[in-house]
Motif scaffolding. Sequence first.
Motif, mmCIF file in Angstrom:
data_model
loop_
_atom_site.group_PDB
_atom_site.id
_atom_site.type_symbol
_atom_site.label_atom_id
_atom_site.label_comp_id
_atom_site.label_asym_id
_atom_site.label_seq_id
_atom_site.Cartn_x
_atom_site.Cartn_y
_atom_site.Cartn_z
ATOM 1 N N CYS A 1 -45.716 -27.611 -11.973
ATOM 2 C CA CYS A 1 -45.512 -28.672 -12.972
ATOM 3 C C CYS A 1 -44.063 -29.168 -12.919
ATOM 4 O O CYS A 1 -43.127 -28.365 -12.961
ATOM 5 C CB CYS A 1 -45.831 -28.158 -14.378
ATOM 6 S SG CYS A 1 -45.496 -29.371 -15.675
ATOM 7 N N PRO A 2 -43.876 -30.476 -12.834
ATOM 8 C CA PRO A 2 -42.509 -31.000 -12.683
ATOM 9 C C PRO A 2 -41.640 -30.862 -13.924
ATOM 10 O O PRO A 2 -40.417 -30.955 -13.832
ATOM 11 C CB PRO A 2 -42.730 -32.478 -12.339
ATOM 12 C CG PRO A 2 -44.083 -32.799 -12.868
ATOM 13 C CD PRO A 2 -44.890 -31.542 -12.759
ATOM 14 N N VAL A 3 -42.257 -30.615 -15.088
ATOM 15 C CA VAL A 3 -41.434 -30.547 -16.302
ATOM 16 C C VAL A 3 -41.346 -29.139 -16.889
ATOM 17 O O VAL A 3 -40.375 -28.812 -17.572
ATOM 18 C CB VAL A 3 -41.923 -31.568 -17.359
ATOM 19 C CG1 VAL A 3 -43.225 -31.118 -18.014
ATOM 20 C CG2 VAL A 3 -40.869 -31.798 -18.429
ATOM 21 N N CYS A 4 -42.349 -28.279 -16.602
ATOM 22 C CA CYS A 4 -42.270 -26.915 -17.152
ATOM 23 C C CYS A 4 -42.505 -25.849 -16.094
ATOM 24 O O CYS A 4 -42.588 -24.665 -16.430
ATOM 25 C CB CYS A 4 -43.230 -26.737 -18.331
ATOM 26 S SG CYS A 4 -44.967 -26.536 -17.875
ATOM 27 N N GLY A 5 -42.634 -26.253 -14.824
ATOM 28 C CA GLY A 5 -42.926 -25.310 -13.751
ATOM 29 C C GLY A 5 -41.697 -24.549 -13.261
ATOM 30 O O GLY A 5 -40.627 -24.582 -13.884
ATOM 31 N N ASP A 6 -41.881 -23.879 -12.141
ATOM 32 C CA ASP A 6 -40.814 -23.007 -11.632
ATOM 33 C C ASP A 6 -39.661 -23.796 -11.004
ATOM 34 O O ASP A 6 -38.520 -23.349 -11.009
ATOM 35 C CB ASP A 6 -41.398 -22.037 -10.595
ATOM 36 C CG ASP A 6 -42.427 -21.109 -11.228
ATOM 37 O OD1 ASP A 6 -42.359 -20.918 -12.460
ATOM 38 O OD2 ASP A 6 -43.293 -20.596 -10.495
ATOM 39 N N ASN A 7 -39.982 -24.930 -10.412
ATOM 40 C CA ASN A 7 -38.940 -25.766 -9.797
ATOM 41 C C ASN A 7 -38.996 -27.159 -10.422
ATOM 42 O O ASN A 7 -39.597 -28.080 -9.869
ATOM 43 C CB ASN A 7 -39.164 -25.851 -8.285
ATOM 44 C CG ASN A 7 -39.039 -24.490 -7.639
ATOM 45 O OD1 ASN A 7 -38.003 -23.843 -7.700
ATOM 46 N ND2 ASN A 7 -40.133 -24.029 -7.032
ATOM 47 N N ARG A 8 -38.366 -27.290 -11.563
ATOM 48 C CA ARG A 8 -38.507 -28.516 -12.349
ATOM 49 C C ARG A 8 -37.735 -29.677 -11.727
ATOM 50 O O ARG A 8 -36.555 -29.541 -11.414
ATOM 51 C CB ARG A 8 -38.023 -28.266 -13.781
ATOM 52 C CG ARG A 8 -38.799 -27.145 -14.431
ATOM 53 C CD ARG A 8 -38.257 -26.740 -15.770
ATOM 54 N NE ARG A 8 -38.938 -25.522 -16.199
ATOM 55 C CZ ARG A 8 -38.746 -24.920 -17.364
ATOM 56 N NH1 ARG A 8 -37.879 -25.424 -18.222
ATOM 57 N NH2 ARG A 8 -39.405 -23.830 -17.665
ATOM 58 N N THR A 9 -38.457 -30.765 -11.560
ATOM 59 C CA THR A 9 -37.815 -31.963 -11.026
ATOM 60 C C THR A 9 -37.551 -32.991 -12.125
ATOM 61 O O THR A 9 -36.805 -33.938 -11.915
ATOM 62 C CB THR A 9 -38.695 -32.601 -9.937
ATOM 63 O OG1 THR A 9 -40.003 -32.828 -10.480
ATOM 64 C CG2 THR A 9 -38.810 -31.697 -8.729
ATOM 65 N N ILE A 10 -38.188 -32.796 -13.276
ATOM 66 C CA ILE A 10 -37.928 -33.684 -14.419
ATOM 67 C C ILE A 10 -37.104 -32.898 -15.430
ATOM 68 O O ILE A 10 -37.622 -32.030 -16.137
ATOM 69 C CB ILE A 10 -39.238 -34.178 -15.044
ATOM 70 C CG1 ILE A 10 -40.043 -34.992 -14.026
ATOM 71 C CG2 ILE A 10 -38.956 -35.026 -16.284
ATOM 72 C CD1 ILE A 10 -41.404 -35.428 -14.510
ATOM 73 N N THR A 11 -35.851 -33.181 -15.477
ATOM 74 C CA THR A 11 -34.955 -32.467 -16.403
ATOM 75 C C THR A 11 -34.375 -33.404 -17.455
ATOM 76 O O THR A 11 -33.686 -32.964 -18.360
ATOM 77 C CB THR A 11 -33.806 -31.798 -15.627
ATOM 78 O OG1 THR A 11 -33.143 -32.799 -14.852
ATOM 79 C CG2 THR A 11 -34.341 -30.712 -14.696
ATOM 80 N N GLU A 12 -34.634 -34.691 -17.292
ATOM 81 C CA GLU A 12 -34.269 -35.682 -18.309
ATOM 82 C C GLU A 12 -35.505 -36.508 -18.619
ATOM 83 O O GLU A 12 -36.425 -36.607 -17.808
ATOM 84 C CB GLU A 12 -33.162 -36.611 -17.786
ATOM 85 C CG GLU A 12 -31.851 -35.897 -17.507
ATOM 86 C CD GLU A 12 -30.802 -36.861 -16.966
ATOM 87 O OE1 GLU A 12 -30.940 -38.077 -17.216
ATOM 88 O OE2 GLU A 12 -29.882 -36.404 -16.287
#
Lengths: 98, 272
Positions: B245-256
């Motif tokens: 998951c991009p927002v709550c997964g292990d490697n988050r790509t959505i941080t904003e």
Amino acid sequence: MGETGINSEKTGMLSSGKDAPCPGPACLDLVVQGKKIHYHGTRNVLSLLESQGENAVYANVRINGEVLRRRDFENIALNDGDEVDFLYYMGGGARRQP
Amino acid sequence: MFNLSEEEILRYSRHIILSEVGGAGQQKLKDASVLVIGAGGLGSPALLYLAAAGVGHVGIVEDDIVDITNLQRQIIHTTADVGRPKARSASETMKQINPHIEVDEHQQRLTKDNIFEIIDMYGIIVDGVDNFPTRYLVNDACVMKKKKLVEAGILRFMGLIMSISGAETACYRCVFEEPPPPGTVPTCAEAGVLGAVAGVVGTLQATEVLKMITGVGKPLYNRLLQFDADELRFHEVKAPRNPKCPVCGDNRTITELVEYDYTCESQAPSSP
């Protein structure tokens, strides 16, 4: 499930599985949306989706517990016994995107 | 002692008599704050039940006005409310049902610039939005702020609901990683919706909120419930956290926060 769900008569690719196994090697036993079915179509996720009719394009797919990426639908093969869930996008009542 | 008047004890007696709720549970409801985003098909029944249940502080985010086409399912508004702000109409109805509660009207559209400030004022968030860009904005903000969120959607004869606890359980993006391709998913205005489906799903949202506040039962965490009114079936799908998951997964790509474009031509984020 009407136009948004399983419609074997519409596609001819699905038939009720009930408790009987598939009648031949050209058929897959799948559990789709909790229902046992026999699938006779091309053995990838995209084909299974397309066999559901036009509204299936707005479904995500989860197979055996894993949510698939939409871009992988054509490359993911279906196997006997797979449990497939369609997860439908449902937005809401906007007359148009604001 | 509980801070409930004699009138309130009488009003909420069918709650209080439930051993799982009792006076302590009713006090928790009175002390709770809930934000409902959207006073439409889902928000109407959710707001009505939260008000009736005695949730002490309820916020409404809604910048639209009542339209005659809303009344087939948006049962918090009446014919006399057509043309009035939905937030005001909903607030007035809620206070008529229960004068003991406080209702905030946020007559504005949620954006990445105001959403944190608004959701920070409340303990639990209910998503009753009518478009995908706001749906993803709400999910991401709630994950980032570790807020409890009751997510839901409806279309035609179907509905879905899932409950989310901040970054602890699966979020909406764990299942629906990205918005659907432009033009693929019709709105209720285009495809229609059976009015009572909104009532079923919005009422389920209120039920989840009341459970979360009182601690009764097991919330719909890591599960997604799809409702099919056509066959009157519920189909539950296990939805554990998605490590990708991009927002709550292990490697988050959505941080904003991301605001997707509202146009039909493009769903690309307007800014990271």
